[in-house]
Design a protein around this motif. Sequence first.
Motif, PDB file in Angstrom:
ATOM      1  N   ASP A  12      -6.850  -5.774  -3.146  1.00  0.00           N
ATOM      2  CA  ASP A  12      -7.689  -6.455  -4.131  1.00  0.00           C
ATOM      3  C   ASP A  12      -6.972  -6.496  -5.489  1.00  0.00           C
ATOM      4  N   TYR A  13      -6.421  -5.346  -5.869  1.00  0.00           N
ATOM      5  CA  TYR A  13      -5.718  -5.230  -7.158  1.00  0.00           C
ATOM      6  C   TYR A  13      -4.411  -6.026  -7.131  1.00  0.00           C
ATOM      7  N   LYS A  49      -8.520  -0.457  -1.752  1.00  0.00           N
ATOM      8  CA  LYS A  49      -8.682  -1.407  -2.857  1.00  0.00           C
ATOM      9  C   LYS A  49      -7.340  -1.934  -3.377  1.00  0.00           C
ATOM     10  N   MET A  50      -6.256  -1.468  -2.774  1.00  0.00           N
ATOM     11  CA  MET A  50      -4.945  -1.845  -3.289  1.00  0.00           C
ATOM     12  C   MET A  50      -4.678  -3.347  -3.195  1.00  0.00           C
ATOM     13  N   SER A  67       0.828  -1.217   0.000  1.00  0.00           N
ATOM     14  CA  SER A  67       0.000   0.000   0.000  1.00  0.00           C
ATOM     15  C   SER A  67       0.856   1.257   0.000  1.00  0.00           C
ATOM     16  N   ASP A  98      -6.155   6.521  -9.805  1.00  0.00           N
ATOM     17  CA  ASP A  98      -7.227   6.934  -8.894  1.00  0.00           C
ATOM     18  C   ASP A  98      -7.656   5.849  -7.922  1.00  0.00           C
ATOM     19  N   ILE A  99      -6.857   4.821  -7.749  1.00  0.00           N
ATOM     20  CA  ILE A  99      -7.264   3.719  -6.879  1.00  0.00           C
ATOM     21  C   ILE A  99      -7.369   4.166  -5.428  1.00  0.00           C
ATOM     22  N   ASP A 100      -8.395   3.695  -4.736  1.00  0.00           N
ATOM     23  CA  ASP A 100      -8.540   3.952  -3.308  1.00  0.00           C
ATOM     24  C   ASP A 100      -7.588   3.033  -2.550  1.00  0.00           C
ATOM     25  N   LYS A 101      -6.996   3.550  -1.467  1.00  0.00           N
ATOM     26  CA  LYS A 101      -6.029   2.747  -0.715  1.00  0.00           C
ATOM     27  C   LYS A 101      -6.642   1.436  -0.231  1.00  0.00           C
ATOM     28  N   LYS A 121       0.995   4.311  -7.366  1.00  0.00           N
ATOM     29  CA  LYS A 121      -0.104   4.754  -8.220  1.00  0.00           C
ATOM     30  C   LYS A 121       0.450   5.300  -9.536  1.00  0.00           C
ATOM     31  N   TYR A 169      -0.495   0.508  -9.748  1.00  0.00           N
ATOM     32  CA  TYR A 169      -1.911   0.722  -9.495  1.00  0.00           C
ATOM     33  C   TYR A 169      -2.469   1.804 -10.424  1.00  0.00           C
ATOM     34  N   PRO A 170      -3.782   1.759 -10.686  1.00  0.00           N
ATOM     35  CA  PRO A 170      -4.401   2.879 -11.402  1.00  0.00           C
ATOM     36  C   PRO A 170      -4.215   4.177 -10.614  1.00  0.00           C
TER      37      PRO A 170
END
Length: 243
Positions: A33-34, A30-31, A13, A25-28, A18, A22-23
């Motif tokens: 999950d990705y 959701k990291m 995390s 705009d990813i929410d922390k 980002k 990670y994308p």
Amino acid sequence: MENIIKLGTSGYSFEDWKGVFYPDDIDKGKMLDYYSKHFNTVEINSTYYKIPHSSVFYWLSEKTEADFEFIVKVHKEITHERKGSFDSLSLLLEALKPLIESGKFKGFLAQFPWSFKYSISNIEYIKKIKDNCNNFDIWVEFRNAGWVRDNVFEFLQKNKIGYCCVDEPRLRGLILPQAISTTDTGYVRFHGRNTATWWDSSAGDRYDYLYTKEELSEWIEKIRELRKQTSKTYLFFLSLIHI
């Protein structure tokens, strides 16, 4: 002996991932999950600084598939402060119950500083750590090259304590790349080779390093050797960009 390779990173995390992994705009929240769509294991390093509530580990388990595996670093009280208390390890074991019950917790990492030097008393201290792990696996990572000796490997093997191989700068007193396992699970951590920042954090991030293809290829035979010795091998990189 068939060997499973588990590839992951030390933590996941990080804001600077980002737009790189990670994308943007990813929410922390959701990291993981990705991350778990690309890797099947991770080291949890935040436990070195603070023991989280068990709910944190519950959600880590909920967000990952059944075959995902977690290695958790022990608190700094154990490896760096070393005042003889194992309270943090007891608290960590209690917090880890959700991961333990899901079968996703696979053991502890005890990363010792360079100042932790080879001695009989320190060998006895490592045995005490193992005795307080409730029979869970633990791997030890040494920074001081004085630990690289046959009687240490024999001690680790006898007490079923894993040895963590490392890739780090080729500096005097540090440990060179090895293919050594003292249990049936191999373990390698790739720290990068930043010689300028290793001892001086004011010069930059120790782990901000991009391995070349040639540098990584130096590990091919070593990993093959580890696979001959073990049934599973973990490979962890301390920065995503290393992969």
